[in-house]
Scaffold this motif. Structure first.
Motif, PDB file in Angstrom:
ATOM      1  N   THR A  13      -7.511  17.067   6.573  1.00  0.00           N
ATOM      2  CA  THR A  13      -6.246  17.316   5.887  1.00  0.00           C
ATOM      3  C   THR A  13      -6.080  16.435   4.651  1.00  0.00           C
ATOM      4  OG1 THR A  13      -5.083  15.647   7.187  1.00  0.00           O
ATOM      5  CG2 THR A  13      -5.091  17.892   8.072  1.00  0.00           C
ATOM      6  N   GLY A  14      -7.011  15.514   4.449  1.00  0.00           N
ATOM      7  CA  GLY A  14      -6.941  14.653   3.265  1.00  0.00           C
ATOM      8  C   GLY A  14      -5.993  13.478   3.392  1.00  0.00           C
ATOM      9  N   CYS A  15      -5.759  12.995   4.611  1.00  0.00           N
ATOM     10  CA  CYS A  15      -4.748  11.937   4.802  1.00  0.00           C
ATOM     11  C   CYS A  15      -5.257  10.546   4.420  1.00  0.00           C
ATOM     12  CB  CYS A  15      -4.258  11.921   6.245  1.00  0.00           C
ATOM     13  SG  CYS A  15      -5.444  11.252   7.441  1.00  0.00           S
ATOM     14  N   LEU A  16      -6.584  10.390   4.324  1.00  0.00           N
ATOM     15  CA  LEU A  16      -7.209   9.124   3.926  1.00  0.00           C
ATOM     16  C   LEU A  16      -7.094   8.001   4.959  1.00  0.00           C
ATOM     17  CD1 LEU A  16      -6.460   8.877   0.081  1.00  0.00           C
ATOM     18  CD2 LEU A  16      -8.063  10.341   1.294  1.00  0.00           C
ATOM     19  N   GLN A  17      -6.747   8.320   6.188  1.00  0.00           N
ATOM     20  CA  GLN A  17      -6.768   7.281   7.229  1.00  0.00           C
ATOM     21  C   GLN A  17      -8.185   6.712   7.367  1.00  0.00           C
ATOM     22  OE1 GLN A  17      -4.492   5.758   9.185  1.00  0.00           O
ATOM     23  NE2 GLN A  17      -2.644   6.948   8.789  1.00  0.00           N
ATOM     24  N   MET A  20      -8.788   4.106   4.684  1.00  0.00           N
ATOM     25  CA  MET A  20      -8.071   2.859   4.984  1.00  0.00           C
ATOM     26  C   MET A  20      -8.808   2.071   6.061  1.00  0.00           C
ATOM     27  SD  MET A  20      -3.983   3.562   4.811  1.00  0.00           S
ATOM     28  CE  MET A  20      -3.818   5.223   5.428  1.00  0.00           C
ATOM     29  N   ILE A  30      -6.548  -3.258   3.384  1.00  0.00           N
ATOM     30  CA  ILE A  30      -6.380  -1.796   3.375  1.00  0.00           C
ATOM     31  C   ILE A  30      -6.518  -1.347   1.918  1.00  0.00           C
ATOM     32  CG2 ILE A  30      -4.853   0.137   3.939  1.00  0.00           C
ATOM     33  CD1 ILE A  30      -3.305  -1.891   5.766  1.00  0.00           C
ATOM     34  N   PRO A 127      -7.391  11.687  12.437  1.00  0.00           N
ATOM     35  CA  PRO A 127      -6.454  12.280  13.392  1.00  0.00           C
ATOM     36  C   PRO A 127      -6.794  13.718  13.782  1.00  0.00           C
ATOM     37  CG  PRO A 127      -5.488  12.290  11.202  1.00  0.00           C
ATOM     38  CD  PRO A 127      -6.834  11.622  11.074  1.00  0.00           C
TER      39      PRO A 127
ATOM     40  N   GLY B  67       1.360   2.536   1.791  1.00  0.00           N
ATOM     41  CA  GLY B  67       0.006   2.038   1.564  1.00  0.00           C
ATOM     42  C   GLY B  67      -0.599   1.345   2.777  1.00  0.00           C
ATOM     43  N   THR B  68      -0.013   1.605   3.949  1.00  0.00           N
ATOM     44  CA  THR B  68      -0.587   1.041   5.177  1.00  0.00           C
ATOM     45  C   THR B  68      -1.034   2.182   6.087  1.00  0.00           C
ATOM     46  OG1 THR B  68       1.399   1.056   6.549  1.00  0.00           O
ATOM     47  CG2 THR B  68       1.123  -0.811   5.050  1.00  0.00           C
ATOM     48  N   MET B  69      -1.657   1.804   7.214  1.00  0.00           N
ATOM     49  CA  MET B  69      -2.106   2.826   8.158  1.00  0.00           C
ATOM     50  C   MET B  69      -0.969   3.424   8.982  1.00  0.00           C
ATOM     51  SD  MET B  69      -4.792   0.533   8.041  1.00  0.00           S
ATOM     52  CE  MET B  69      -6.451   0.281   8.614  1.00  0.00           C
ATOM     53  N   ALA B  70       0.231   2.933   8.851  1.00  0.00           N
ATOM     54  CA  ALA B  70       1.338   3.563   9.572  1.00  0.00           C
ATOM     55  C   ALA B  70       1.336   5.037   9.190  1.00  0.00           C
ATOM     56  CB  ALA B  70       2.665   2.925   9.175  1.00  0.00           C
ATOM     57  N   SER B  71       1.445   5.915  10.162  1.00  0.00           N
ATOM     58  CA  SER B  71       1.387   7.333   9.819  1.00  0.00           C
ATOM     59  C   SER B  71       2.495   7.676   8.823  1.00  0.00           C
ATOM     60  CB  SER B  71       1.537   8.217  11.057  1.00  0.00           C
ATOM     61  OG  SER B  71       1.365   9.563  10.676  1.00  0.00           O
ATOM     62  N   PHE B 217      -0.413  -4.756  14.249  1.00  0.00           N
ATOM     63  CA  PHE B 217      -0.070  -3.585  13.438  1.00  0.00           C
ATOM     64  C   PHE B 217      -1.004  -2.414  13.764  1.00  0.00           C
ATOM     65  CE2 PHE B 217      -0.105  -1.126   9.400  1.00  0.00           C
ATOM     66  CZ  PHE B 217       1.244  -0.813   9.343  1.00  0.00           C
ATOM     67  N   LEU B 218      -2.296  -2.683  13.859  1.00  0.00           N
ATOM     68  CA  LEU B 218      -3.255  -1.619  14.179  1.00  0.00           C
ATOM     69  C   LEU B 218      -2.977  -1.037  15.562  1.00  0.00           C
ATOM     70  CD1 LEU B 218      -6.629  -3.027  12.794  1.00  0.00           C
ATOM     71  CD2 LEU B 218      -5.306  -1.100  11.918  1.00  0.00           C
ATOM     72  N   GLY B 297      -1.916   9.038   4.289  1.00  0.00           N
ATOM     73  CA  GLY B 297      -1.692   8.384   5.575  1.00  0.00           C
ATOM     74  C   GLY B 297      -1.025   9.235   6.632  1.00  0.00           C
ATOM     75  N   CYS B 298      -0.782  10.502   6.332  1.00  0.00           N
ATOM     76  CA  CYS B 298       0.013  11.314   7.257  1.00  0.00           C
ATOM     77  C   CYS B 298      -0.857  11.980   8.310  1.00  0.00           C
ATOM     78  CB  CYS B 298       0.801  12.369   6.499  1.00  0.00           C
ATOM     79  SG  CYS B 298       1.678  13.473   7.620  1.00  0.00           S
TER      80      CYS B 298
END
Lengths: 156, 615
Positions: A13-17, A20, A30, A127, B67-71, B217-218, B297-298
């Protein structure tokens, strides 16, 4: 059993998790700009495609390195950069046909995917299952299953 | 931490870019993004200034979780005084721009003054410069992004820009980033245009290095991502159907404003629904919807990416519109479709594409077209005036009017002023479906009573994402309430308003709130940020954000008389559906709302309320 990163762009989906997670694992920050896996967005087609090193068996980068800074992790099969040895000559970046080893100007070294010593953080972070870490001998298993499924549902 | 503790102040008049420390005292009270941006704006401008004058300022602000890994941690907010409403304007956007701004080392940019000529701000980490935008002026948001990336030979730059609508002061022009994402509402793009600021281009390679406790956080962000994945709405409904999943649901609830809210149900709803987007077209055998897509990040990925039918009249011979493009989302499908009685999915996507490309809010545009169509059917507006026949349901009219408005040509200039000004000009102010000058979105307050109070009290003018009580009244999240009654709605609206203030100020997406409550984001904020971030404190932050916005509006000259709804919603009963015979019972909700807010009967916060909130 060795494993490989397996990428299914249809699920991305391109979320870039992944970017990171990769950058945090390797730099402690990050920072997608330092990620060793990159997600490319093809806007016109609406596609997102993650891309990273395929860990060639006979790796061009390893062959090309004049100071022997790229080593084989015999457990995972990953080719990894020994930073202390790398002189930043960039010959590996020229020799790699896929562009997946890159020079980092701020540290004067190259970097590439090292499979996180057998626990790739990109796959963990994904995800949607677009990036998985699977049996290296069976990266085609999903495709085979899909074709088998077609046969399974065909009208006899 | 997790703030960069750095603000960039850009004086467009003088052409200077000056870094300054983030006011951490304010950050502790307002968290970031929407809240902190509003605090800065309130401190720095007179709320009475003309929104399109150099005295107004425009702030782009990230939150601590951006800009964090939080969804969904990729959001930023544009805060300014809005030209459509004259009230506080605060528009939130996803995409990738917000995270990039954070990675470049900034929390916030404050634009002040007015540039003597078109410029764009270029940020490369700490390097900040204003560059000539003469070659970009007159270009769409898409061509602007393309030209900036090409000009700097860097495809990894992220761009937020205005299109022609913002340049031409369309009063609901938005700021568009990453092609399909927008700080869309209240005319924040027109403010950018008035300052001769075409775009902000960012490349950030510093990253986010200062999360307070990364191990914690992770752990906690991974747990909370699982909550989203396991939830029916965020884990299944939104990825598969997008927000468009609501079209049939809201229509069946008798709450789909149709034909300028003459009706509350649209017979063509099925044809413009999520389900229709999945169906194969008879013309080319392909479904409208190509895939879903995520913002930075979503892990929900509700975004729609669609492809138009190349043979459709709106795009035939226009190959630039044949590729994949963002949309349709529910609000746009409603505003361009049901609000005008148009049931042609393809023309809705065409209009939606033009809104993205030229940079304008499809909600306000579509709702204004609804008013134009009603005035046309009444004979108040004629084909000669409009330049085109414009009855309800006309796909040709919609296509023609979106082109005229996007390019500010002919009657499009009137439509670009929004329905309040347009309806007043043509003698029928009662036909403007607006609150405080802003068009209300896709939920009819006769069928969902809480949304009446939501619209009437929304600080940025009518809006659904200030207190989305639809979640409770229709979807039963977090608890089911009856959409047809007013009882209990003041408390519900206030709770949603305050919680939303926290989601928006943290830098995450409101859509997480289908699965997350404040108790889910509290540990994520606490792990990321220094300071005390208890539930009590977060509740106070939300309430404080709401009250400071209210204070801004009161100082701008708004009164209780502005906390109302269009007469149609208060006097003309719904004709069909579950709400048949009902009007909105705002008068039953508003006094109680003021009371529980700690405001007086005129809707002014009492001294003790302000003192409790530290305002």
């Amino acid at each position: 059993m060795q494993k490989s990163l397996h990428i299914d762009p249809i699920k991305c989906t391109g979320c870039l998790q992944c970017e990171m997670a990769c950058s945090y694992e390797h730099t402690g920050v990050i920072n997608p700009s330092k990620s060793r896996i990159k997600v490319f967005s093809f806007e016109h087609e609406g596609r997102k495609v993650p891309y990273t090193c395929t860990q060639c068996a006979d790796a061009w980068c390893m062959q090309a390195c004049p100071v022997d800074a790229i080593k084989l992790d015999t457990v995972t099969g990953a080719k990894f950069v020994v930073e202390a040895t790398c002189v930043g000559c960039k010959v590996c970046t020229i020799s790699c046909p896929f562009g997946t080893i890159n020079y980092m100007a701020d540290v004067g070294k190259v970097q590439k995917c090292d499979l996180c010593s057998g626990d790739p953080k990109c796959a963990q972070a994904c995800p949607t299952g677009a990036i998985t870490y699977v049996d290296a001998d069976w990266t085609g298993l999903d495709k085979m299953r899909a074709w088998a499924s077609r046969a399974n549902t065909a009208v006899l | 931490m997790s703030w960069n503790k750095k603000v960039l102040r850009v004086n467009l008049t003088a052409g200077t870019c000056t870094p300054e420390p983030l006011n951490m005292e304010w950050a502790m009270d307002y968290l970031g993004s929407r809240g902190l941006g509003t605090k800065y704006l309130s401190e720095e401008i007179d709320p009475k200034v003309d929104a399109l004058s150099p005295e107004n300022k425009l702030i782009m602000a990230t939150g601590p979780l951006t800009g964090t890994m939080a969804s969904t941690g990729g959001r930023y907010t544009v805060v300014t005084k809005g030209p459509l409403t004259g009230a506080i304007a605060c528009s939130n956007s996803g995409g990738f721009f917000g995270a990039e701004l954070k990675f470049a080392g900034w929390d916030m940019i404050i634009f002040e003054g007015k540039s003597p000529k078109p410029v764009y701000l270029y940020l490369e980490n700490e390097k900040a410069e204003l560059l000539d935008a003469g070659h970009l002026w007159g270009k769409s948001t898409w061509h602007t992004e393309e030209a900036i990336k090409a000009g700097h030979q860097d495809p990894q730059i992220r761009v937020s820009s205005i299109g022609q609508a913002g340049e031409n002061a369309v009063l609901y022009a938005g700021v568009v980033n990453d092609l399909h994402r927008a700080a869309g509402r209240s005319g924040v793009g027109a403010v950018m245009g008035s300052k001769n600021l075409k775009a902000v281009a960012v490349r950030g390679t510093r990253g986010v290095a200062n999360v307070r406790d990364m191990t914690e956080f992770l752990k906690v962000t991974a747990e909370k991502k699982k909550v989203l994945a396991d939830n029916g709405v965020t884990g299944q409904g939104l990825p598969k159907y997008g927000t468009q999943v609501l079209m049939n649901v809201i229509n069946e609830s008798g709450a789909l404003p149709t034909r300028n809210s003459r009706d509350v149900q649209f017979e063509g709803a099925g044809k413009i629904s999520a389900e229709a987007m999945h169906e194969k077209r008879p013309t080319d055998g392909k479904p409208h919807l190509l895939t879903n897509a995520a913002c930075f990040g979503c892990t929900i990925a509700c975004g729609r990416i669609s492809q138009m039918d190349q043979t459709h009249f709106s795009v035939v011979n226009k190959p630039e519109y044949w590729g994949a493009s963002g949309g349709l989302e529910y609000e746009a499908a409603w505003s361009l479709g049901a609000a005008n009685g148009v049931n042609d999915l393809e023309v809705l996507q065409y209009a939606n594409i033009l809104c993205n490309e030229y940079g304008m809010d499809p909600i306000s545009f579509g709702a204004t077209v609804g008013a134009v169509m009603e005035l046309y059917e009444m004979g108040v507006l004629t084909k000669e005036q409009i330049g085109i026949e414009a009855p309800f349901g006309s796909a040709q009219a919609l296509a023609g009017l979106v082109e005229m408005t996007a390019k500010s040509e002919g009657f499009g200039k009137e439509i670009g002023q929004g329905s309040k000004r347009l309806c007043e000009k043509f003698g029928h102010p009662e036909l403007s479906m607006t609150v405080k000058g802003q068009e209300y979105p896709a939920y009819d307050p006769r069928g969902i009573q809480g949304m009446g109070l939501t619209y009437a009290t929304s600080n940025r003018g009518a809006c659904h994402v200030r207190s989305y009580t639809v979640a409770s009244e229709i979807l039963g999240i977090p608890i089911k309430t009856d959409p047809l009654v007013t009882d209990g709605k003041p408390g519900l609206v206030m709770a949603f308003q305050d919680a939303t203030g926290v989601f928006d100020s943290a830098g995450i997406c409101l859509f997480t709130s289908f699965a997350w409550g404040l108790a889910d984001i509290q540990p994520q904020i606490a792990a990321a940020c220094e300071g005390d971030w208890s539930m009590e404190k977060l509740n106070l932050v939300g309430e404080r954000v709401w009250n400071i916005e209210k204070q801004f509006n009161l100082a701008a000259g708004f009164t209780k008389a502005d906390d109302t709804l269009p007469p149609r919603l208060l006097k003309e009963a719904a004709k069909t559906g579950p709400a048949k015979g009902l009007v909105n019972g705002l008068d039953k909700m508003l006094p109680e709302y003021y009371q529980i807010r700690g405001w007086d009967t005129e809707g002014v916060p009492k001294a003790e309320t302000l003192a409790r909130l530290g305002l």
